[in-house]
Design a protein around this motif. Structure first.
Motif, PDB file in Angstrom:
ATOM      1  N   ASN A  84       4.645  -8.902   2.650  1.00 17.61           N
ATOM      2  CA  ASN A  84       4.246 -10.204   3.192  1.00 17.61           C
ATOM      3  C   ASN A  84       5.436 -11.024   3.666  1.00 17.61           C
ATOM      4  O   ASN A  84       5.295 -11.937   4.484  1.00 17.61           O
TER       5      ASN A  84
ATOM      6  N   LEU B 127      -4.776  -0.737   7.823  1.00 21.37           N
ATOM      7  CA  LEU B 127      -4.908  -1.420   6.535  1.00 21.37           C
ATOM      8  C   LEU B 127      -5.827  -0.599   5.641  1.00 21.37           C
ATOM      9  O   LEU B 127      -6.929  -0.230   6.053  1.00 21.37           O
TER      10      LEU B 127
ATOM     11  N   VAL C 208      -0.304  -1.046   4.124  1.00 16.45           N
ATOM     12  CA  VAL C 208      -0.228  -1.201   5.572  1.00 16.45           C
ATOM     13  C   VAL C 208       0.706  -0.141   6.140  1.00 16.45           C
ATOM     14  O   VAL C 208       1.816   0.066   5.646  1.00 16.45           O
TER      15      VAL C 208
ATOM     16  N   ILE D 272       0.156  -7.272   1.101  1.00 14.61           N
ATOM     17  CA  ILE D 272       0.339  -6.005   1.799  1.00 14.61           C
ATOM     18  C   ILE D 272       1.659  -5.352   1.379  1.00 14.61           C
ATOM     19  O   ILE D 272       2.647  -6.032   1.113  1.00 14.61           O
TER      20      ILE D 272
END
Length: 358
Positions: free
Chosen positions: A161, A74, A28, A53
């Motif tokens: 995350n 992404l 990301v 991520i």
């Protein structure tokens, strides 16, 4: 598989596609402009869909070979073997132990590349990169960038995350061998100077004289330009510093400010005793240098392009991106670049453009 996200509907569509393809891990890249919105509005949705991520925030993004100051990207990265987030201020011996443990736990035979993101204005980046290279050596390729903001919105640059982390280094071990390359296009004069005193990222003296005074004299005598405290950033972006290396390569350092004692602040530090040259460039020269890293139109590539190149090129930055690849670059404008094919000491670069075919 990659997406530029600017609203919740686009994110939901992307997450469904990730799920349908069985993709569980993604890189990301978050625009600094929407960092707060990402945390408040998007991170929860990503976690609800159980997408892992790893990434960072950047001054600006690159999507389909165009600059974008808004949203986040992404990029599917299914070949991540292991991911680790480390504080940059660990004691060197503890950092070495931790990174060695990562190598042992990942069964290094499966690891072909190291993708790393670091806090651009964090402490001890040099020690972090040295420890990383000393552990994994020349058996892998290295690729990555410095994350952060060039505005006042400093801190919390690394993304996972769990949210945002400051003063950190992210290590992604990949089972694929990234095909990486870089270019810069900066030239140098013949004269060599010695950095005689440094503290952190400040060069205090060059040739035993105040650093800015020497820099000012060189630019006046060699390039017939006046640089002062008022126009420093505007002029200095044309004249980076190059550290000499035994292989004749110059490692570029980006000057960005003057201190009260007439020292020069650089984005990534130069060690005391280094020999340097004053470099110079033109937009045309930088554009021509990208011939070495052209990407086939049938391939996608992750690109980190130094934010100072964007500021230098201004409207020509789109020409640079399109010369590398007409429509298939995905990445960000970074604050320092990390690229190494395992054949030399791992360092932070400034003012270069890097690509990794994926």
């Amino acid at each position: 598989m990659h997406f530029l996200i600017k609203n919740k509907a686009q994110l939901l569509k992307a997450l469904k596609q990730f799920n349908n393809n069985g993709t569980t891990k993604a890189l990301v890249l978050v625009s600094d402009l929407i960092k707060d919105d990402f945390r408040a509005e998007y991170l929860g949705m990503i976690n609800d869909h159980q997408l892992e991520i790893y990434g960072g925030t950047f001054p600006s993004l690159i999507y389909n070979s165009k600059a974008s100051d808004n949203g986040f990207i992404l990029v599917a990265m299914p070949d991540i073997v292991n991911a680790s987030l480390l504080p940059l201020d660990l004691e060197p011996k503890d950092l070495n132990k931790t990174i060695n443990r990562l190598k042992t736990n990942s069964h290094n035979n499966d690891v072909k590349s190291i993708f790393t993101l670091v806090s651009a204005f964090g402490t001890d980046k040099t020690i972090f990169l040295k420890s990383l290279y000393n552990t994994f050596g020349n058996t892998v390729n290295y690729f990555g960038a410095g994350c952060g903001s060039i505005s006042k919105n400093k801190g919390q640059e690394i993304v996972s995350n769990k949210g945002f982390a400051s003063n950190s280094g992210l290590i992604l071990q990949l089972k694929s061998k990234l095909e990486i390359n870089y270019a810069h296009g900066w030239k140098s004069s013949d004269n060599i100077y010695k950095v005689t005193e440094c503290v952190g990222n400040e060069i205090i003296s060059i040739n035993w004289e105040p650093a800015f005074k020497v820099y000012q004299q060189i630019i006046a005598s060699e390039y017939n330009l006046n640089i002062n405290k008022t126009n420093f950033f505007e002029v200095a972006k044309q004249f980076p510093l190059g550290m000499l290396r035994l292989d004749s390569e110059l490692i570029i350092r980006d000057p960005y400010g003057i201190t009260k004692r007439e020292g020069i602040l650089v984005v990534d530090k130069i060690e005391e005793g280094e020999f340097i040259k004053i470099m110079f460039g033109t937009s045309e020269g930088l554009l021509n240098s990208t011939k070495a890293i052209r990407i086939n139109k049938n391939q996608n590539a992750i690109c980190f392009n130094c934010i100072s190149r964007k500021l230098f090129h201004q409207e020509n930055i789109s020409l640079e991106l399109n010369k590398i690849a007409p429509n298939n670059l995905i990445g960000a404008f970074s604050i320092g670049e990390i690229v190494n094919q395992g054949d030399s000491y791992l360092e932070m670069f400034n003012k270069i453009v890097t690509t990794a075919k994926c």
